[in-house]
Motif scaffolding. Structure first.
Motif, short mmCIF file in Angstrom:
data_model
loop_
_atom_site.label_atom_id
_atom_site.label_comp_id
_atom_site.label_asym_id
_atom_site.label_seq_id
_atom_site.Cartn_x
_atom_site.Cartn_y
_atom_site.Cartn_z
N ASN A 53 20.61 -61.90 -46.60
CA ASN A 53 20.55 -62.79 -45.44
C ASN A 53 19.92 -62.10 -44.22
O ASN A 53 19.93 -62.65 -43.13
CB ASN A 53 21.95 -63.29 -45.09
N GLU A 54 19.38 -60.92 -44.43
CA GLU A 54 18.69 -60.19 -43.36
C GLU A 54 17.19 -60.19 -43.63
O GLU A 54 16.76 -60.00 -44.75
CB GLU A 54 19.20 -58.75 -43.27
N LYS A 55 16.41 -60.39 -42.58
CA LYS A 55 14.97 -60.39 -42.73
C LYS A 55 14.40 -58.99 -42.55
O LYS A 55 13.37 -58.64 -43.14
CB LYS A 55 14.34 -61.32 -41.68
N GLU A 56 15.05 -58.22 -41.69
CA GLU A 56 14.47 -56.93 -41.30
C GLU A 56 15.58 -55.96 -40.92
O GLU A 56 16.63 -56.37 -40.40
CB GLU A 56 13.55 -57.17 -40.10
N LYS A 57 15.35 -54.69 -41.20
CA LYS A 57 16.30 -53.64 -40.82
C LYS A 57 15.48 -52.44 -40.35
O LYS A 57 14.45 -52.11 -40.95
CB LYS A 57 17.13 -53.24 -42.05
N ARG A 58 15.97 -51.78 -39.29
CA ARG A 58 15.23 -50.63 -38.76
C ARG A 58 16.15 -49.42 -38.62
O ARG A 58 17.35 -49.55 -38.39
CB ARG A 58 14.67 -50.96 -37.39
N LYS A 59 15.55 -48.26 -38.78
CA LYS A 59 16.26 -47.00 -38.55
C LYS A 59 15.22 -45.97 -38.15
O LYS A 59 14.40 -45.54 -38.96
CB LYS A 59 16.98 -46.55 -39.82
N GLU A 60 15.22 -45.65 -36.88
CA GLU A 60 14.26 -44.69 -36.33
C GLU A 60 12.83 -45.13 -36.68
O GLU A 60 12.41 -46.22 -36.27
CB GLU A 60 14.58 -43.28 -36.83
N ARG A 61 12.07 -44.34 -37.42
CA ARG A 61 10.69 -44.71 -37.74
C ARG A 61 10.58 -45.59 -39.00
O ARG A 61 9.48 -45.92 -39.43
CB ARG A 61 9.85 -43.44 -37.93
N LEU A 62 11.70 -45.96 -39.56
CA LEU A 62 11.69 -46.72 -40.80
C LEU A 62 12.00 -48.20 -40.53
O LEU A 62 12.82 -48.52 -39.67
CB LEU A 62 12.73 -46.17 -41.77
N LYS A 63 11.34 -49.06 -41.30
CA LYS A 63 11.62 -50.48 -41.21
C LYS A 63 11.53 -51.09 -42.60
O LYS A 63 10.61 -50.78 -43.37
CB LYS A 63 10.63 -51.20 -40.29
N VAL A 64 12.50 -51.92 -42.94
CA VAL A 64 12.50 -52.61 -44.22
C VAL A 64 12.54 -54.11 -43.96
O VAL A 64 13.28 -54.57 -43.09
CB VAL A 64 13.73 -52.21 -45.08
N THR A 65 11.74 -54.86 -44.71
CA THR A 65 11.80 -56.31 -44.66
C THR A 65 12.19 -56.82 -46.04
O THR A 65 11.98 -56.15 -47.06
CB THR A 65 10.46 -56.93 -44.23
N PHE A 66 12.73 -58.03 -46.06
CA PHE A 66 13.24 -58.61 -47.30
C PHE A 66 12.86 -60.08 -47.29
O PHE A 66 13.37 -60.84 -46.45
CB PHE A 66 14.75 -58.42 -47.35
N ASP A 67 11.98 -60.49 -48.17
CA ASP A 67 11.53 -61.88 -48.24
C ASP A 67 11.97 -62.45 -49.58
O ASP A 67 11.35 -62.17 -50.62
CB ASP A 67 10.01 -61.95 -48.08
N THR A 68 13.05 -63.23 -49.55
CA THR A 68 13.60 -63.75 -50.81
C THR A 68 12.72 -64.86 -51.39
O THR A 68 12.83 -65.16 -52.58
CB THR A 68 15.03 -64.26 -50.61
N THR A 69 11.85 -65.45 -50.57
CA THR A 69 10.93 -66.47 -51.08
C THR A 69 9.80 -65.82 -51.87
O THR A 69 9.47 -66.24 -52.97
CB THR A 69 10.36 -67.30 -49.93
#
Lengths: 113, 115
Positions: A53-69
């Motif tokens: 249920n999260e689109k994006e997460k960040r930690k310092e220089r890191l970023k993750v996205t999650f597109d379930t579609t």
């Protein structure tokens, strides 16, 4: 069967640029998706977790996205450094797999100075 | 705080022999996992302990593999008799919780080569 795909070829990026790694999954609806880093001769090290249920997460220089579609997660490293060179693994999990991690084969990232 | 440790770091044995791998999880972690990575392939889940109980052993390849976690502390994974296809890196990991959203801490792995 469940399939996790990551770019098998090494990704070469110039220092200071943004590195983007891809994780695609099929026949699967993960509730969580984790990213790990692995250096030669060592075990994987946890980096980030993102929930369905999260689109994006960040930690310092890191970023993750999650597109379930699109059934895809992207992992970004901004202002990349040679020390970021490693293999990056994505590992989703869901109730279908008893919440056990199902691993991609990993993408080797090389940051050139 | 000590991390997950595994012993031995490397093992070379002949087909038909027995090998026992050991994993010491992070103190206080009830959940312990075994994984295997065969050369050129992805990491595969083998088994999950909660304390001393086998929560999920759906990934164990066959009955030549036996995992134990007596007392809920360290775990052993025995392969008997070893076959050529058992070669690979065996990782152990531990976590506090186990609902899929928990961080798993990995050991350095045991590199097993069966000749």
């Amino acid at each position: 069967s469940q399939k996790i795909e990551q770019n098998s070829e090494a990704l070469n990026i110039q220092e200071g640029k943004t590195a983007t790694l891809t994780c695609n999954y099929t026949n699967y609806s993960p509730a969580y998706l984790q990213w790990y880093r692995q250096d030669p001769g060592r075990g994987p090290v946890f980096l980030l977790l993102i929930r369905e249920n999260e689109k994006e997460k960040r930690k310092e220089r890191l970023k993750v996205t999650f597109d379930t579609t699109l059934k895809q997660s992207l992992f970004h490293i901004t202002a990349s450094q040679p020390a970021d060179s490693a293999t990056y693994l994505c590992a989703p999990s869901s109730m279908d797999s008893n919440y056990q991690l199902i691993w991609g084969a990993g993408t080797k990232l090389i940051i050139k100075p | 705080e000590a991390g997950v440790t595994q012993f031995p770091s490397h093992s070379v044995i002949e087909k038909g022999q027995t090998v026992t791998l050991r994993c010491d999880p992070i103190s206080g972690h009830d959940n312990l996992y075994w994984y295997r990575r065969v050369m050129g392939k992805e990491i595969k889940f083998l088994l999950h302990f909660v304390k001393e109980s086998k929560q999920d052993e759906s990934g164990m390849p066959n009955n030549r593999f036996l995992a134990e976690r007596t007392g809920g502390t360290y775990s052993t994974l025995k392969v008997q008799p070893a076959e050529l296809e058992d070669s690979g890196v065996y990782f152990c990991a531990s976590s506090q919780g186990a609902i899929g959203g928990e961080t798993q801490y990995f050991g350095p792995g045991t590199r097993l080569l069966v000749l």
